[in-house]
Design an enzyme around this catalytic site. Sequence first.
Site, short mmCIF file in Angstrom:
data_model
loop_
_atom_site.label_atom_id
_atom_site.label_comp_id
_atom_site.label_asym_id
_atom_site.label_seq_id
_atom_site.Cartn_x
_atom_site.Cartn_y
_atom_site.Cartn_z
CG ASN A 137 -0.19 -0.07 2.51
OD1 ASN A 137 0.51 0.87 2.87
ND2 ASN A 137 -0.29 -1.19 3.23
CG ASP A 155 -6.63 -5.43 6.24
OD1 ASP A 155 -6.11 -5.22 7.36
OD2 ASP A 155 -7.33 -4.58 5.64
CE LYS A 166 8.37 -12.06 -14.11
NZ LYS A 166 9.02 -11.48 -15.27
CG ASP A 209 -5.26 -6.77 14.42
OD1 ASP A 209 -4.41 -6.09 15.05
OD2 ASP A 209 -6.26 -6.26 13.90
CB ILE A 210 0.74 -6.46 14.50
CG1 ILE A 210 1.17 -7.25 13.26
CG2 ILE A 210 1.92 -6.17 15.42
CD1 ILE A 210 2.02 -6.49 12.28
CB VAL A 211 -2.18 -3.22 17.38
CG1 VAL A 211 -3.59 -3.18 16.83
CG2 VAL A 211 -2.05 -2.33 18.60
CG PHE A 231 -2.53 5.48 13.83
CD1 PHE A 231 -2.61 6.79 13.38
CD2 PHE A 231 -1.52 5.16 14.74
CE1 PHE A 231 -1.72 7.76 13.82
CE2 PHE A 231 -0.63 6.13 15.18
CZ PHE A 231 -0.73 7.43 14.72
CE LYS A 253 -10.64 -0.05 12.62
NZ LYS A 253 -10.14 0.62 11.43
CE LYS A 293 -7.83 -3.59 14.80
NZ LYS A 293 -6.77 -3.70 13.81
O1 C5P Z 1 -8.24 -3.02 11.43
P1 C5P Z 1 -7.49 -1.84 10.93
O2 C5P Z 1 -6.44 -2.20 9.89
O3 C5P Z 1 -8.32 -0.70 10.45
O4 C5P Z 1 -6.73 -1.30 12.23
C1 C5P Z 1 -5.76 -0.31 12.17
C2 C5P Z 1 -4.85 -0.41 13.36
O5 C5P Z 1 -4.49 -1.76 13.65
C3 C5P Z 1 -3.54 0.29 13.11
O6 C5P Z 1 -3.05 0.74 14.36
C4 C5P Z 1 -2.68 -0.81 12.53
O7 C5P Z 1 -1.28 -0.54 12.71
C5 C5P Z 1 -3.13 -2.00 13.34
N1 C5P Z 1 -3.06 -3.26 12.60
C6 C5P Z 1 -2.17 -4.23 13.01
N2 C5P Z 1 -2.14 -5.44 12.36
C7 C5P Z 1 -2.96 -5.71 11.33
C8 C5P Z 1 -3.89 -4.72 10.91
C9 C5P Z 1 -3.89 -3.50 11.57
O8 C5P Z 1 -1.41 -4.00 13.95
N3 C5P Z 1 -2.91 -6.87 10.72
#
Ligand code: C5P
Length: 400
Positions: free
Chosen positions: A210, A279, A289, A307-309, A324, A338, A342
């Site tokens: 992105n 995502d 390739k 989802d890392i956070v 964010f 959110k 989360k």
């Molecule tokens: O769910 P969304 O992508 O809108 O959430 C955004 C927040 O979650 C941001 O803080 C982003 O860095 C974090 N995030 C994450 N891991 C993911 C998707 C989003 O940490 N796979």
Amino acid sequence: MHRLTNRQIILGITGGIAAYKSAELTRILKTHGADVRIVMTPAACEFITPLTLQALSGHAVHQHILDPEAEAGMGHIELAKWADMILIAPASADFMARLNSGMGNDLLSTICLASEAPVVLAPAMNQAMWRDVQTQQNATDLQNKNIRLLGPGVGDQACGDNGPGRMLEPLEIASQAAALFEQGSLAGKQVFITAGPTREALDPVRYISNHSSGKMGYALAAAAADAGARVKLISGPVNLEAPARCERVQVESAQQMLDASLDGISDCDIFIAAAAVADYRPVSVAEHKMKKGKEELMELHLVKNPDIVATIASQPDNPFCIGFAAETQDVVAYAQDKLQRKNLDLIIANDVSRSDIGFNSDENAVTVISKTAATPLPQTSKRLLAKQLINLIADQYAGK
Ligand code: C5P
């Protein structure tokens, strides 16, 4: 001592028997998070070797003003500008006299002349030299010029005398020097920040990604370091220099970003997720390739990324977590949802439907949402906004 975190200190060593204690002082300053550069006078090198100080500080020792090689690296003016403090321990009677008279006849005295950083001296000399009328006059004059003196202490001296002139112990010098720095709002805290995009490989040459520039995350990292935090910046591929005083870990995929985020997480106090994580990622990465087929349509099979956070927020003994929310409509409502989902402590919402702020722009405007309040921060540069955000995060963290 937390105030030493991320401080850039020149430790000047002049000629005196107490110079051997500067090795221990270097170690203490480093242990408490300061970046230390050593400048030695020729006389200091007669008492302790530059090699010892190089090993302890982790940097080459600066010794000569007219050394083209050293000047091509970090020259004397650059060093003078770099320093947050010039701490001279031991400071000999001769050095105090030269400093007081404004001389620049060696590297250390020249740096003192060229720097706007505070100069702090830990005098060390024989008791009679300290009591000498001219030395006393120099000490008074230097203090009148806002140069701080730490000590000297009183007691047995290496020469067999007893009286004033002993250098203070290294721990005492370090703690008095630390107290001269302002207490940053995140002093001594460990902050992890994710930033930039992730790249999800399709084959050895292609990926899904992105447009995130990483600017907001990098500005937050710089502001957190300024506020005294130890910062680990976990960054996807971006075109930005690592901010000073931050440890940068470079990653590509979301999985790598998660692994780097979990590494050392038990020491993390505050986790800020500013990355634009993909995502989804391809179910499998082609070994070679991928070739163009005859078909007009091509199907890609994607699987959800972790989802890392949210993963960090669900760890036992989790850090204070900030996410964010980049939204194009109903910004606050989506962000609040959110925050709950989360399990975050704060969420920073921004409207990415506007072309003047957000992704790739140098400016941003956000609303900071907690479980109980929504605080709008109006449009400004990402650098200034980052400062405001770090202050707000520090307040909320302190009151959690
Ligand atoms: O769910 P969304 O992508 O809108 O959430 C955004 C927040 O979650 C941001 O803080 C982003 O860095 C974090 N995030 C994450 N891991 C993911 C998707 C989003 O940490 N796979």
